[in-house]
Design an enzyme around this catalytic site. Sequence first.
Site: not given
Length: 781
Positions: A161, A233, A550
């Site tokens: 990620d 994220h 996600s």
Amino acid sequence: MPIHCHISMANSHIHSLYLCLIIFCISHLLASTLGESNNYIIHMDSSFMPKAFSAHHNWYLSTVASVLENSDLSTNNVTSTTASSSKLIYSYTHVMNGFSASLSLSELEALKRSPGFVSSIRDLPVRADTTHSSQFLGLNSNSGAWPASNYGQDVIIGVVDSGVWPESPSFNDNGMSEIPSRWKGECAGGSEFNSSLCNKKLIGARFFNKGLIAEYPNVTKTIENSTRDSEGHGTHTSSTAAGNYVEGASFFGYAPGTARGMAPRARVAIYKALWENGSVTSDIIAAIDQAIMDGVDVISLSFGLDGVPFYEDPVAIATFAALEKGVFVTTSAGNEGPFIGTLHNGTPWVLTVAAGNIDRDFRGVITLGNGVSIEGSSLFPGNSYFSHRPIVFMNDCANLKKLKKVRHKIVVCEDRNGSLSLQVEKVVLAKVAAGVFITNDTDLEFFIESPFPAVFLNRKDGETVKDYIKINSKAKAKLEFQKTILGTKPAPSVTGYSSRGPSPSCPFVLKPDLMAPGDLILAAWPQNVAAALVDDHELFSNFILLSGTSMACPHAAGVAALLKGAHPEWSPAAIRSALMTTSDTLDNTLGPIKDKGGDNINTVATPLAMGAGHINPNKAINPGLIYDVKLEDYVNLLCALNYSMKQIKIITKSASNKCSSTTSSLDLNYPSFIAFFNANDSNSDATTVQEFHRTVTNVGDGQSIYVASITPIKGIQVSVKPDKLVFKEKNEKQSFKLAIEGPRLLKEATVFGYLSWVHTAGKYIVNSPIVATRVSSEFVS
Ligand SMILES: *[C@@H]1O[C@H](CO)[C@@H](O)[C@H](O)[C@H]1NC(C)=O
Ligand SMILES: *[C@@H]1O[C@H](CO)[C@@H](O)[C@H](O)[C@H]1NC(C)=O
Ligand SMILES: *[C@@H]1O[C@H](CO)[C@@H](O)[C@H](O)[C@H]1NC(C)=O
Ligand SMILES: *[C@@H]1O[C@H](CO)[C@@H](O)[C@H](O)[C@H]1NC(C)=O
Ligand SMILES: *[C@@H]1O[C@H](CO)[C@@H](O)[C@H](O)[C@H]1NC(C)=O
Ligand SMILES: *[C@@H]1O[C@H](CO)[C@@H](O)[C@H](O)[C@H]1NC(C)=O
Ligand SMILES: *[C@@H]1O[C@H](CO)[C@@H](O)[C@H](O)[C@H]1NC(C)=O
Ligand SMILES: *[C@@H]1O[C@H](CO)[C@@H](O)[C@H](O)[C@H]1NC(C)=O
Ligand SMILES: *[C@@H]1O[C@H](CO)[C@@H](O)[C@H](O)[C@H]1NC(C)=O
């Protein structure tokens, strides 16, 4: 062709109400002019490697050196080796036999003539697509998946990620035991990332940006060489999977409580391959390669590639290598819903996860001058209290210009044309004191985190406000925020944005596989990345609420880690089967799970939207039967997709795979069924039968009997033979045949039902969705 782009999520989250959807989609110009270098991922046949080379890496270097423009091989001098090592980006070990390199078109052409060359793939840009959710999934310390797996203590989850914020309280290692001795990973130091920042929770950190730098040399000066998450994220996804307990977490007062990941004792290793400057597959597969080598058990990938067959999808190829090593891979279905066939990562050897909502709402309260209080949706992060202000009704708010003293007024808008986003925009521009929006829209997650005080009301409550304003010339109201409601119904529902099957790359395996919480999920966030914007002021928080597939993907990764902890011997296919066959198809009203997307809002969700159902960890830990898949079954599937031996070899890396008409089969031993009825000929009234063969393994009680139960499906006949399975012992296998009979052309686009193997002693129900559809024709090439 420029790839359409939404800027990286952290910024979009703050600067635009409409781009909160968490998608990595950094734009790239795929310029490929002659002479200019581009990245390629090169597959090589290692049987061609001359004996003189001791390692693949040296062979690859020499191969690249031999094709460099202007290189003078006869001199074989140092310059050309130096040049080739600057051209070679990564040598891959597990994910494929091959390497990535930055080459001009003529160098690529020369390389294609080199001994051992198999194929090349142009490097591709990739897009990425609490904590109450553990409670919502039924996880608890008294029974079920948490105690059975020791909270995932011995399991290592690798998250590829955007990096990690190691100081986040979610990565504290309080209560963690020693790191499993088999761990081979490391905590790579880097800019603003001291290697001593890892601990018994965050056990690995590495970064991969060489591919990006080679592809876009202009990022060299700005790209940080560090695993530190500069956008958030990766911090969010990894803490969702396995964050430690943090008390007193909230997003500016919303969703207050103890934050924790799905596997709160599992270890996390972060592989940073998504960058603010872009993300390319050569870096991503280098990250997966390293994760396999380091010894992770589960890999979580919240991004994907659209529109490529498996042999051109480096993520599909790399995850096949993970499968061979017994590593379980979860991926996100994508945020392109509610349109059919938009799903990515529809790869038969990974878990593909759709996003659902949970039973939690965030509210603001509007109190009218007459004392009446009304609740509406809101996630406004600012001050929670207002004194009374004038309130005016402005119809559809198309024209706010004539309104005077707007800064002191609460403006009420009614969305009559489905133009909510336009109205919100107008209200932002007008800089009013607060907005009240009356709307039928129920998919509000991208509006409610407004940078100005706002409440979203349904029509009925909206009428109350309008009526009050109508009869009061001095109408006034006040607003309060930060209200969190639990137990809302119905939940879960499929979110509108969750991408839908069938899988364009392989429609014959039903995808997505299942649904997990993905909507407004509270998880960790970097301290120095703004978490919200109010009136142009940036606000910071250790936790944030985000939505997207996600966010669903790491929920499944955490739950898979619990299963791996409880059943270390299970194959990835066995874990996937357990997750799928035990997932819930009913919501908390005990009605079928609904779909919030599309034209038919709140109709029953089909398996093309939610797969087998909503993940249920406590049942998955003890599924009764599993549908296992052997490596060669996947190869037989690739054969039946009519891939050439060369294409298959790119995926499997093995020269020994042979396709034969007797073993080729699209009929994978999968815990779901999808049949296509889309014949288009004059004889379309005739019926046709499609057969599926399945083998189940008894992982429950030794002696046990299961009987088949099938829900009726409109216009379709389904039969199972035998309809009773008798097991004498544990690990015994039994096979059955399922036949779907229907017209050659279905009347309805998609119909569906379920096959349930019901344990006669009442302990297990093993569910599989059955889909009959004619929507495939566009997707099957
Ligand atoms: C080495 O090769 C480069 C071109 O790749 C050439 O310019 C240089 O003169 C060569 N050096 C020697 C010592 O041969
Ligand atoms: C990393 O942290 C350790 C321990 O806190 C410290 O001794 C060391 O100097 C740090 N290294 C760097 C490069 O900052
Ligand atoms: C870097 O290069 C890419 C393509 O080569 C271009 O799209 C991008 O705008 C450039 N960025 C900057 C900051 O120059
Ligand atoms: C790369 O990202 C950084 C951080 O967002 C940004 O400042 C820089 O301009 C970007 N560089 C390019 C070439 O796009
Ligand atoms: C990061 O490392 C690369 C070499 O891999 C180097 O070219 C680049 O300048 C470094 N970035 C920074 C910001 O120092
Ligand atoms: C809504 O529709 C009406 C009539 O069709 C139109 O006059 C109005 O401008 C529209 N409002 C918005 C905000 O688009
Ligand atoms: C909103 O719902 C009401 C009934 O609840 C309906 O009459 C109206 O047409 C709907 N409006 C829109 C814009 O969909
Ligand atoms: C593969 O080729 C065979 C023979 O041409 C054809 O019947 C079959 O439909 C093809 N399969 C797929 C998945 O395209
Ligand atoms: C069948 O053929 C007709 C006429 O060519 C076409 O309009 C229709 O879309 C086709 N249906 C399917 C399911 O392909």
